[in-house]
Write a protein that holds these residues in place. Structure first.
Motif, PDB file in Angstrom:
ATOM      1  N   ASP A  68      73.018   2.866  39.033  1.00 18.32           N
ATOM      2  CA  ASP A  68      71.899   3.352  38.210  1.00 18.32           C
ATOM      3  C   ASP A  68      71.816   4.873  38.176  1.00 18.32           C
ATOM      4  O   ASP A  68      70.822   5.433  37.680  1.00 18.32           O
ATOM      5  N   GLU A  69      72.838   5.524  38.710  1.00 23.77           N
ATOM      6  CA  GLU A  69      72.941   6.989  38.676  1.00 23.77           C
ATOM      7  C   GLU A  69      71.719   7.685  39.281  1.00 23.77           C
ATOM      8  O   GLU A  69      71.179   8.662  38.738  1.00 23.77           O
ATOM      9  N   LYS A  70      71.302   7.179  40.426  1.00 22.26           N
ATOM     10  CA  LYS A  70      70.180   7.787  41.138  1.00 22.26           C
ATOM     11  C   LYS A  70      70.508   9.195  41.622  1.00 22.26           C
ATOM     12  O   LYS A  70      69.604  10.001  41.862  1.00 22.26           O
TER      13      LYS A  70
END
Length: 331
Positions: free
Chosen positions: A126-128
């Motif tokens: 989720d590309e945190k």
């Protein structure tokens, strides 16, 4: 008494009188509202000895820049992964203040370096990391300077492994766009080569508080090594903030060594959702910090490799106190 002697006596007396009327003002320190354990390192020789980096925050959430830690205590809440005992009551802790609270050195000059290896697809789907890096940028001031880069997806001239998407600036819009562009997951993990190149980038920038904030989720698989990286950072007066997303194996021992030998920071999380907290603590460390040393014994012995101890530190400082959680994995 001669006129000259009378004049001198009068001046001395006047000076004493003025000093009594205008005493040196006492320094007032801000008491902490809360604080953070930003990271830790394990002593390479005495493997039961942990050095924690801590920062204090005021009631507005800003890092307190000066003060004095009077004392601290350790609470052990949980022990896991030890082959002999996982009973918290079997742990003893001996405390020492290994570095008094101090400002980190003024405005930061920081290279934010993101891992773009293909494994980030699974460790951070989720590309945190993008959100966390933007949160770090959101806290900088107009006097700070930040650059954004990644490694693993191919370098950009003049670098072989480091791709710089934005050179040093305080413009948050430019930095946030660069973070979006740098958030990739397509390559390998040339961790140490890229960190050397980030150090070179910082060596050409102005400022006295230089930091390479490097995020990785895996073990280095390039040709570089930690000792070469440390030498380059020391020469350029760059602190290495080595932060790990440790769903699998990361080079914890080498990352801790890099942090310890450059006056930097080592920390890790196991889930991408925790990256915001990790980058927040990195920013706190960049402003002001203290070193608190704890020697842990489990049934009188050095905790075995793989043992994890969790608990809290209660720190008395500036007429107040704060409690901060910690977690340590022994190597």
């Amino acid at each position: 008494m001669t006129a000259k002697m009378y004049s001198l006596t009068t001046c001395v007396a006047l000076g004493v009188l003025l000093g009594a009327c205008n005493p040196t003002p006492s320094v007032t320190y801000t008491p902490p509202k809360t604080g953070t354990v930003n990271g830790y390192t394990i002593d390479a020789t005495n493997k039961d000895t942990i050095k924690f980096n801590v920062s204090a925050l005021d009631d507005g959430g800003k890092v307190i820049l000066n003060g004095k830690i009077d004392s601290f205590t350790v609470k052990v809440d949980e022990v896991t992964g030890n082959p002999e005992s996982n009973n918290a009551a079997d742990v003893t802790a001996t405390t020492t203040i290994c570095g008094q609270y101090t400002s980190a050195g003024g405005p930061i000059t920081c290279a934010v370096v993101l891992d773009a290896s293909s494994s980030m697809t699974s460790t951070d789907p989720d590309e945190k990391r993008s959100e966390a890096a933007k949160q770090f940028v959101g806290r900088i001031s107009s006097t700070d300077q930040v650059a954004v880069a990644n490694f693993g997806a191919g370098g950009k001239d003049p670098y072989e492994d480091l791709h710089v998407y934005q050179s040093f600036t305080a413009d948050k819009a430019l930095l946030n766009k660069a973070i979006d562009d740098a958030t990739k997951a397509t390559g390998s993990t040339p961790l140490w080569e890229s960190t050397v190149e980030a150090t070179d980038l910082l060596s050409k920038a102005a400022g006295n508080n230089k930091i390479a904030l490097v995020l990785t989720d895996g073990q280095a698989n390039g040709t570089g090594n930690v000792d070469t990286t440390i030498a380059a950072a020391q020469k350029a007066n760059v602190k290495l903030f080595m932060v790990g997303l440790a769903k699998g194996q990361i080079d914890e021992r080498d990352m801790q060594k890099a942090a310890q030998m450059t006056g930097g920071l080592y920390s890790k999380v196991t889930e991408a959702a925790q990256l915001n907290d990790l980058f927040n603590k990195a920013f706190n460390q960049s402003q002001a910090f203290a070193c608190l040393q704890v020697v842990f014994k489990l049934k009188g012995k050095v905790p075995a490799a793989g043992t994890e101890i969790k608990g809290t530190l209660t720190i008395k400082m500036n007429g107040g106190q704060f409690v901060a959680p910690y977690a340590v994995t022994f190597l």
